[in-house]
Design a protein around this motif. Structure first.
Motif, mmCIF file in Angstrom:
data_model
loop_
_atom_site.group_PDB
_atom_site.id
_atom_site.type_symbol
_atom_site.label_atom_id
_atom_site.label_comp_id
_atom_site.label_asym_id
_atom_site.label_seq_id
_atom_site.Cartn_x
_atom_site.Cartn_y
_atom_site.Cartn_z
ATOM 1 N N GLN A 42 0.824 -1.205 0.000
ATOM 2 C CA GLN A 42 0.000 0.000 0.000
ATOM 3 C C GLN A 42 0.860 1.258 0.000
ATOM 4 O OE1 GLN A 42 -2.634 -0.337 3.345
ATOM 5 N NE2 GLN A 42 -3.905 -1.925 2.405
ATOM 6 N N VAL A 43 1.922 1.246 0.795
ATOM 7 C CA VAL A 43 2.849 2.374 0.782
ATOM 8 C C VAL A 43 3.538 2.488 -0.578
ATOM 9 C CG1 VAL A 43 4.927 3.330 1.861
ATOM 10 C CG2 VAL A 43 3.186 2.237 3.273
ATOM 11 N N ALA A 44 3.859 1.343 -1.187
ATOM 12 C CA ALA A 44 4.470 1.375 -2.520
ATOM 13 C C ALA A 44 3.516 1.959 -3.557
ATOM 14 C CB ALA A 44 4.901 -0.032 -2.928
ATOM 15 N N TRP A 45 2.228 1.664 -3.437
ATOM 16 C CA TRP A 45 1.257 2.228 -4.376
ATOM 17 C C TRP A 45 1.100 3.733 -4.166
ATOM 18 C CZ3 TRP A 45 -0.597 1.681 -8.865
ATOM 19 C CH2 TRP A 45 -1.810 2.248 -9.261
ATOM 20 N N GLU A 99 8.056 6.669 -7.528
ATOM 21 C CA GLU A 99 9.394 6.384 -6.991
ATOM 22 C C GLU A 99 9.716 4.900 -7.064
ATOM 23 O OE1 GLU A 99 11.675 6.515 -2.639
ATOM 24 O OE2 GLU A 99 9.780 7.572 -2.958
ATOM 25 N N VAL A 100 8.740 4.045 -6.741
ATOM 26 C CA VAL A 100 8.978 2.603 -6.760
ATOM 27 C C VAL A 100 9.178 2.111 -8.188
ATOM 28 C CG1 VAL A 100 8.031 0.362 -6.114
ATOM 29 C CG2 VAL A 100 7.674 2.332 -4.637
ATOM 30 N N PRO A 141 12.497 -2.889 -7.319
ATOM 31 C CA PRO A 141 11.196 -2.609 -6.669
ATOM 32 C C PRO A 141 10.872 -3.599 -5.558
ATOM 33 C CG PRO A 141 11.016 -2.525 -9.075
ATOM 34 C CD PRO A 141 12.355 -3.105 -8.765
ATOM 35 N N VAL A 142 11.206 -4.889 -5.762
ATOM 36 C CA VAL A 142 10.917 -5.876 -4.725
ATOM 37 C C VAL A 142 11.711 -5.568 -3.455
ATOM 38 C CG1 VAL A 142 10.982 -8.336 -4.166
ATOM 39 C CG2 VAL A 142 10.349 -7.600 -6.459
ATOM 40 N N GLY A 143 12.946 -5.131 -3.598
ATOM 41 C CA GLY A 143 13.734 -4.758 -2.425
ATOM 42 C C GLY A 143 13.152 -3.543 -1.708
ATOM 43 N N TRP A 144 12.605 -2.601 -2.475
ATOM 44 C CA TRP A 144 11.965 -1.430 -1.862
ATOM 45 C C TRP A 144 10.802 -1.868 -0.981
ATOM 46 C CZ3 TRP A 144 7.774 1.457 -0.894
ATOM 47 C CH2 TRP A 144 7.906 2.825 -0.700
ATOM 48 N N VAL A 145 9.958 -2.751 -1.519
ATOM 49 C CA VAL A 145 8.802 -3.222 -0.757
ATOM 50 C C VAL A 145 9.255 -4.106 0.402
ATOM 51 C CG1 VAL A 145 6.624 -4.468 -0.916
ATOM 52 C CG2 VAL A 145 7.383 -3.066 -2.828
ATOM 53 N N ALA A 198 23.919 -4.909 4.102
ATOM 54 C CA ALA A 198 24.261 -3.753 4.935
ATOM 55 C C ALA A 198 23.473 -2.527 4.522
ATOM 56 C CB ALA A 198 25.765 -3.478 4.847
ATOM 57 N N ALA A 199 23.296 -2.325 3.223
ATOM 58 C CA ALA A 199 22.539 -1.163 2.763
ATOM 59 C C ALA A 199 21.072 -1.257 3.161
ATOM 60 C CB ALA A 199 22.667 -1.031 1.242
ATOM 61 N N GLU A 200 20.481 -2.448 3.071
ATOM 62 C CA GLU A 200 19.061 -2.586 3.399
ATOM 63 C C GLU A 200 18.807 -2.486 4.896
ATOM 64 O OE1 GLU A 200 15.475 -5.768 2.468
ATOM 65 O OE2 GLU A 200 17.053 -5.353 1.005
ATOM 66 N N THR A 201 19.731 -2.943 5.710
ATOM 67 C CA THR A 201 19.579 -2.835 7.160
ATOM 68 C C THR A 201 20.123 -1.526 7.716
ATOM 69 O OG1 THR A 201 21.677 -4.031 7.439
ATOM 70 C CG2 THR A 201 19.644 -5.325 7.484
#
Length: 422
Positions: free
Chosen positions: A199-202, A207-208, A214-218, A281-284
């Motif tokens: 929902q936040v991605a929508w 941006e997404v 995109p899957v990493g963003w979500v 490391a970047a995602e965390t």
């Protein structure tokens, strides 16, 4: 002693565009340069810049790619069929699709890449992936005949934002629900976290849609929501859910849940999803040494209770099996989109109502506020020693004597300044 000027390099976006025009992946370019794939990614993102001989070799290779691209554009060829309309949004719709960085997208169960590929950045150097041959080898052989551009099909035609979102959701939601279940141990929370993340991605879809992963963003949004400390105060999450039926799966899940949330997330991303150490490391949002320490401590904690999981390959397989045994289903994409739109409408109306209430309160205050300052009345004080005021009447002897004395004395003149003896 003067230093010779450095070899000029094109901007980072131009470097990436030249590589993609030559149909080379980051791994192939890294193999030709003799560096790691993460180094090429850092060069193309602008985080670092090559120096010395690496800079000269990189500049020479980019110049060669630019000349080849110019030669291909200038070479006459048969009349090409009209090109299909550009696709504004690129979304992976199958397990074999890849993102813009050349990495395979997340599979429907867990791992995105084999364990040997994700550690290529830490090894001596990645092996070149199968792809187009170098320019020198292509020129030596017979020139291939140009292949006509295929007609645009519904799969390659431009997608609307809703269609692109639905494709991304159907591709990534099942795996994300299983991953979030391993992260929290709660089925309902896993489904709710993934739905809220989409929902936040929508809500931030432009941006997404332009993001390289995109899957990493979500996934990052879902993990943040699932690990929020506010979840412990919700009544629906205070009651434990039934554990897995298999004793081994139950022991593994309990071991994961005993880990601190940062260690659990690092272990899941590295040994479960299959990300590399820099990506983890970047995602965390941690440094690479801190991420490595978290991973080592998490592996030691798991190996203390389950000795057979000391091997990372066995741990990776067991995490995939544990995630696959649970029957977790996500909602349909239209339901998620409609929920996001309803939430956005509710927040918009709430903001409008609050603004109207604030304006009304301000207007009422201005209407009823005093226009001038009125000093407060000081409280009265009691004065002692003064005789009470009496009604008019005859004077007493003392008052008559005092009045006569005041009348006899001089009221003005220099005589009042001369003291006299009485």
């Amino acid at each position: 002693m003067t230093r010779s000027p450095a070899t000029p390099l094109p901007p980072p976006k131009a470097r990436r565009r030249l590589r993609e025009t030559a149909a080379l992946t980051q791994a192939q370019l890294a193999a030709r340069m003799g560096v790691a794939r993460e180094t090429v990614r850092a060069w193309e993102s602008g985080r670092t810049t090559p120096r010395g001989r690496k800079r000269e070799a990189y500049a020479k290779l980019l110049n060669t790619l630019a000349e080849e691209a110019t030669a291909r554009r200038a070479k006459p060829g048969p009349a090409a069929s009209p090109e299909p309309a550009p696709v504004p949004v690129v979304v992976a719709v199958g397990a074999g699709s890849a993102n813009a960085s050349g990495e395979a997208a997340d599979s429907l169960v867990l791992p995105a890449k084999p364990l040997d590929e994700r550690r290529s950045a830490q090894g001596s150097g990645p092996e070149p992936e199968p792809g187009p041959e170098p320019a020198a080898e292509r020129e030596s052989g017979p020139e291939p005949r140009p292949v006509p551009t295929p007609e645009p099909t519904p799969a390659t035609a431009a997608l609307t934002p809703a269609q692109a979102f639905d494709a991304l959701y159907e591709f990534g939601a099942p795996a994300l629900v299983r991953q979030t279940f391993l992260l929290t141990g709660r089925r309902e929370l896993a489904r709710e976290s993934v739905e809220r993340a989409f929902q936040v991605a929508w809500e931030h879809w432009p941006e997404v849609a332009r993001d390289r992963d995109p899957v990493g963003w979500v996934r990052a949004a879902a993990y943040e929501y699932a690990l929020s400390p506010w979840q412990r105060f919700r009544l629906r999450h205070r009651h434990p859910e039934p554990p897995p039926a298999d004793p081994g799966d139950r022991t593994l899940l309990n071991t994961l849940l005993r880990l601190p949330p940062p260690h659990r997330r690092t272990l899941l991303l590295y040994d479960g999803v299959g990300l590399g150490l820099p990506e983890t490391a970047a995602e965390t949002e941690a440094s690479t040494p801190a991420t490595a320490n978290r991973l080592l401590h998490a592996r030691e904690a798991v190996a203390d209770r389950l000795l057979e999981l000391a091997d990372p390959e066995v741990l990776h397989r067991r995490l995939a099996e544990l995630a696959s045994t649970e029957r977790l289903r996500a909602a349909r994409p239209p339901t998620v989109r409609m929920g996001s739109e309803r939430r956005a409408r509710f927040l918009t109306r709430a903001a409008i109502a609050f603004t109207v209430a604030l304006i009304g309160t301000t207007a009422l205050t201005l209407r009823t506020a005093p226009t001038h300052y009125e000093p407060p009345v000081s409280p009265g004080e009691t004065v002692r020693g003064v005789p009470p005021k009496v009604a008019p009447g005859a004077l007493s002897d003392e008052e008559l004597e005092l009045r006569q004395k005041l009348r006899d004395q001089l009221q003005d003149g220099p005589e009042r300044l001369t003291p006299r003896l009485e």
